[in-house]
Write an enzyme that holds these catalytic residues in place. Sequence first.
Site, PDB file in Angstrom:
ATOM      1  N   CYS A  26       0.873  -1.213   0.034  1.00 23.91           N
ATOM      2  CA  CYS A  26      -0.010   0.047  -0.011  1.00 23.91           C
ATOM      3  C   CYS A  26       0.916   1.235   0.096  1.00 23.91           C
ATOM      4  CB  CYS A  26      -0.841   0.114   1.171  1.00 23.91           C
ATOM      5  SG  CYS A  26      -2.144  -1.312   0.982  1.00 23.91           S
TER       6      CYS A  26
ATOM      7  N   HIS B 141      -3.496   7.506   1.729  1.00 20.98           N
ATOM      8  CA  HIS B 141      -3.549   6.300   1.253  1.00 20.98           C
ATOM      9  C   HIS B 141      -5.148   5.826   1.828  1.00 20.98           C
ATOM     10  CE1 HIS B 141      -3.867   2.078   0.491  1.00 20.98           C
ATOM     11  NE2 HIS B 141      -3.929   1.718   1.810  1.00 20.98           N
TER      12      HIS B 141
ATOM     13  N   ASN C  82      -9.926   0.255  -0.693  1.00 23.67           N
ATOM     14  CA  ASN C  82      -8.585   0.150  -0.710  1.00 23.67           C
ATOM     15  C   ASN C  82      -7.824  -0.509  -1.786  1.00 23.67           C
ATOM     16  OD1 ASN C  82      -5.866  -0.206  -0.030  1.00 23.67           O
ATOM     17  ND2 ASN C  82      -6.097  -1.007   2.021  1.00 23.67           N
TER      18      ASN C  82
HETATM   19  O1  UT7 Z   1      -3.931  -0.880   3.460  1.00 27.52           O
HETATM   20  C1  UT7 Z   1      -3.220  -1.701   4.354  1.00 27.52           C
HETATM   21  C2  UT7 Z   1      -3.660  -1.280   5.594  1.00 27.52           C
HETATM   22  N1  UT7 Z   1      -4.972  -2.009   6.084  1.00 27.52           N
HETATM   23  C3  UT7 Z   1      -5.498  -1.271   6.861  1.00 27.52           C
HETATM   24  O2  UT7 Z   1      -5.176  -0.086   7.178  1.00 27.52           O
HETATM   25  C4  UT7 Z   1      -6.751  -1.985   7.680  1.00 27.52           C
HETATM   26  C5  UT7 Z   1      -6.765  -1.846   9.286  1.00 27.52           C
HETATM   27  N2  UT7 Z   1      -7.672  -2.032   9.856  1.00 27.52           N
HETATM   28  C6  UT7 Z   1      -9.163  -1.746   9.488  1.00 27.52           C
HETATM   29  O3  UT7 Z   1      -9.448  -1.075   8.764  1.00 27.52           O
HETATM   30  C7  UT7 Z   1     -10.035  -2.212  10.741  1.00 27.52           C
HETATM   31  O4  UT7 Z   1      -9.342  -2.900  11.572  1.00 27.52           O
HETATM   32  C8  UT7 Z   1     -11.068  -3.457   9.769  1.00 27.52           C
HETATM   33  C9  UT7 Z   1     -12.004  -2.394   9.037  1.00 27.52           C
HETATM   34  C10 UT7 Z   1     -10.395  -4.420   9.060  1.00 27.52           C
HETATM   35  C11 UT7 Z   1     -12.035  -4.001  11.226  1.00 27.52           C
HETATM   36  O5  UT7 Z   1     -12.573  -3.141  11.838  1.00 27.52           O
HETATM   37  P1  UT7 Z   1     -12.505  -3.192  13.413  1.00 27.52           P
HETATM   38  O6  UT7 Z   1     -13.488  -1.978  14.094  1.00 27.52           O
HETATM   39  O7  UT7 Z   1     -11.296  -3.278  13.810  1.00 27.52           O
HETATM   40  O8  UT7 Z   1     -13.343  -4.668  13.656  1.00 27.52           O
HETATM   41  P2  UT7 Z   1     -12.905  -5.918  14.331  1.00 27.52           P
HETATM   42  O9  UT7 Z   1     -11.714  -6.606  13.382  1.00 27.52           O
HETATM   43  O10 UT7 Z   1     -12.357  -5.466  15.663  1.00 27.52           O
HETATM   44  O11 UT7 Z   1     -14.335  -6.847  14.352  1.00 27.52           O
HETATM   45  C12 UT7 Z   1     -15.307  -6.442  15.071  1.00 27.52           C
HETATM   46  C13 UT7 Z   1     -16.291  -7.195  14.807  1.00 27.52           C
HETATM   47  C14 UT7 Z   1     -16.102  -8.673  15.037  1.00 27.52           C
HETATM   48  O12 UT7 Z   1     -17.087  -9.554  15.613  1.00 27.52           O
HETATM   49  P3  UT7 Z   1     -17.116  -9.880  17.128  1.00 27.52           P
HETATM   50  O13 UT7 Z   1     -15.926 -10.754  17.251  1.00 27.52           O
HETATM   51  O14 UT7 Z   1     -16.942  -8.640  17.781  1.00 27.52           O
HETATM   52  O15 UT7 Z   1     -18.358 -10.476  17.092  1.00 27.52           O
HETATM   53  C15 UT7 Z   1     -15.868  -9.209  13.637  1.00 27.52           C
HETATM   54  O16 UT7 Z   1     -15.890 -10.607  13.345  1.00 27.52           O
HETATM   55  O17 UT7 Z   1     -16.898  -7.337  13.645  1.00 27.52           O
HETATM   56  C16 UT7 Z   1     -16.736  -8.423  12.831  1.00 27.52           C
HETATM   57  N3  UT7 Z   1     -16.503  -8.129  11.654  1.00 27.52           N
HETATM   58  C17 UT7 Z   1     -17.500  -8.170  10.655  1.00 27.52           C
HETATM   59  N4  UT7 Z   1     -18.924  -8.025  10.611  1.00 27.52           N
HETATM   60  C18 UT7 Z   1     -19.554  -7.963   9.498  1.00 27.52           C
HETATM   61  C19 UT7 Z   1     -15.439  -8.366  11.023  1.00 27.52           C
HETATM   62  N5  UT7 Z   1     -15.443  -8.084   9.573  1.00 27.52           N
HETATM   63  C20 UT7 Z   1     -16.761  -8.040   9.248  1.00 27.52           C
HETATM   64  C21 UT7 Z   1     -17.837  -7.800   8.165  1.00 27.52           C
HETATM   65  N6  UT7 Z   1     -18.872  -7.736   8.122  1.00 27.52           N
HETATM   66  N7  UT7 Z   1     -17.175  -7.525   6.921  1.00 27.52           N
END
Ligand code: UT7
Length: 325
Positions: free
Chosen positions: A115, A252, A282
Amino acid sequence: MTVRRSILAGFGGYLPERVMTNDDLAKIVDTSDEWIVERTGIRQRHIAADDQVTSDLAFEAAKAALTDAGADAAEVDMIVLATATPDETFPATATKVQHQLGMTRGAAFDVQAVCTGFIFALATADNFIKAGQAESVLVIGAETFTRILDWTDRSTCVLFGDGAGAVLLRAGEGDGSFQDRGILSSTLHSDGSKHDLLYADGGPSTTQNAGVVKMEGRQVFKQAVTNLAAVVGETLDGTGLDMSDVDWLVPHQANRRILDGTAKKLGMAAEKVVITVGEHANTSAASVPLALSTAVADGRIKPGDLIMMEAMGSGMTWGASLARL
Ligand code: UT7
């Protein structure tokens, strides 16, 4: 004192025709428009057609940048193409773009910083120009990231899209002050100890296939705002300029919350941040030049504006580039 500067002379972007909305995604994986918009700001992503590869997207963006600059491919001395999704393991995708553009001379090669790839490519090209080894360089970020997604993993497959962006750099002259036009300052970082936070679980030397994206999203998120704000500060250090001089932040586009958090930490007003994540998602190395070409094309970024580009991605890698148009 006269110094060589890399002038940003033309901008181009390309997005494949096919659009996949969050509702489309919700039909194939357990997710919802509401979750994706709230957590990421993403509303849709573009997906390359079955017969399109990364070099095809790169070629379209490069052509647009040349047209925007009123340039002919014959003047280009070098292509530096950033991608993590090359057409083939080798040769460099840049050489395919070189051939598609009808170039019969010069050098073309890829750089790999995922990225952050465009920031690494821009700094590389700038150094060739400053060293007097090139007069005209096409810098491209191009990806077909949707080809390396695990479409059963909702934590990653909702985040990415395909696209390409390009900038034509031309050698120019300045007086060496930070009021010059062109690239004024760049900072690059890598930290290989963070490999496991974001990687593709394959490759020619390990599994003999490309693998799919694996990410510890929350861990990556934690690093992002701190690293991005810090690298922007480093890039301004010694220039006598500060964030109040910067007309546009061109980040980015990974996650709307990272964009907002970084802008806030930098004290940058939200209306001075170019945001395309909602429409493009992204696109990895393509995201900064796509955001840049979008904001130049719609008239937001104008000649003379001071812009700060920044990115962070797998490696981990992160970096920033300060330039005046
Ligand atoms: O370009 C390279 C760099 N990459 C990034 O910058 C990505 C950085 N990270 C992020 O953008 C975020 O961490 C994510 C968007 C990937 C995830 O968001 P989050 O607020 O950190 O969510 P989380 O991983 O803490 O997950 C929260 C909940 C989980 O469920 P439980 O365990 O709380 O029941 C996940 O299973 O959301 C669930 N979840 C989803 N639910 C619906 C994870 N992905 C999804 C989804 N739809 N697509």
